[in-house]
Design an enzyme around this catalytic site. Structure first.
Site, PDB file in Angstrom:
ATOM      1  N   ASP A   1       0.870  -1.171   0.000  1.00 49.23           N
ATOM      2  CA  ASP A   1       0.000   0.000   0.000  1.00 49.23           C
ATOM      3  C   ASP A   1       0.908   1.221   0.000  1.00 49.23           C
ATOM      4  O   ASP A   1       1.815   1.331   0.836  1.00 49.23           O
ATOM      5  CB  ASP A   1      -0.888   0.017   1.242  1.00 49.23           C
ATOM      6  CG  ASP A   1      -1.910  -1.100   1.270  1.00 49.23           C
ATOM      7  OD1 ASP A   1      -2.043  -1.812   0.255  1.00 49.23           O
ATOM      8  OD2 ASP A   1      -2.556  -1.277   2.307  1.00 49.23           O
TER       9      ASP A   1
ATOM     10  N   ASP B   1     -14.171  -3.826  -0.997  1.00 46.31           N
ATOM     11  CA  ASP B   1     -13.743  -3.501   0.355  1.00 46.31           C
ATOM     12  C   ASP B   1     -14.992  -3.228   1.172  1.00 46.31           C
ATOM     13  O   ASP B   1     -15.825  -2.404   0.771  1.00 46.31           O
ATOM     14  CB  ASP B   1     -12.845  -2.266   0.336  1.00 46.31           C
ATOM     15  CG  ASP B   1     -11.686  -2.415  -0.650  1.00 46.31           C
ATOM     16  OD1 ASP B   1     -11.046  -3.468  -0.630  1.00 46.31           O
ATOM     17  OD2 ASP B   1     -11.447  -1.472  -1.431  1.00 46.31           O
TER      18      ASP B   1
END
Length: 175
Positions: free
Chosen positions: A8, A130
């Protein structure tokens, strides 16, 4: 099912957010490309990269880092975060990404999901789902969508997506 190591990127660094909270950041490596090399050295063939800056702003902000990972490693790169137009999708494909992840756009712009399949094919796309409490979160996990994660997964499979990456935000970054 198979597992991909993940990087990330926030502020140009490899990080992990605790439960998707941008105020709870752990930096794992100041250089995401160096982190990709670590994964490569231990045998990874793929890496899942999320441009957290792009996820929040709606426009990928770390394409240069993705290009470096593609060109400086042998890893196949799956990239997501801020892909909300065909132009951006094609730019990432041209940068060498093996797969692109659509997340927010699946909910906010379903026509883009179908156009993306036509443009690059379902095998080069990943439906990024998500969720918090079973509800899809969008815009860098900041907003709820009112869409059930299971319903979106079924719809994207029917639409032609060949890959799905699912994140339970309440568990993300908590090991």
């Amino acid at each position: 099912m198979y597992l991909l190591p993940a990087i990330d990127i926030l502020g140009g660094k490899a990080v992990r957010l605790a439960k998707g909270d941008y105020n709870q950041v752990t930096v794992y490596n100041d250089d995401p490309v160096a982190q990709a090399r670590v994964f490569e050295q231990v045998g990874a063939q793929w890496v899942h990269v999320v441009d957290l800056d792009g996820a929040r702003s709606g426009v990928p902000e770390n394409i240069a880092i993705v290009e470096r990972i593609v060109h400086e490693t042998s890893l196949s790169v799956e990239i997501g975060g801020g892909i909300r137009s065909l132009e951006t999708l094609k730019r990432l494909a041209d940068a060498g990404a093996a797969r692109m992840v659509l997340g927010t756009a699946l909910v906010n712009d379903p026509e883009l999901a179908h156009a993306a399949i036509a443009a690059v094919g379902g095998d080069r796309l990943t439906a990024g789902i998500d969720a918090k409490g079973g509800e899809v979160a969008v815009s860098g996990w900041i907003e709820g969508s009112g869409v059930a994660a299971a319903d979106l997964a079924r719809a994207m499979g029917s639409a032609g997506f060949k890959h799905i990456v699912y994140t339970d935000i309440a568990r993300d970054g908590m090991q």
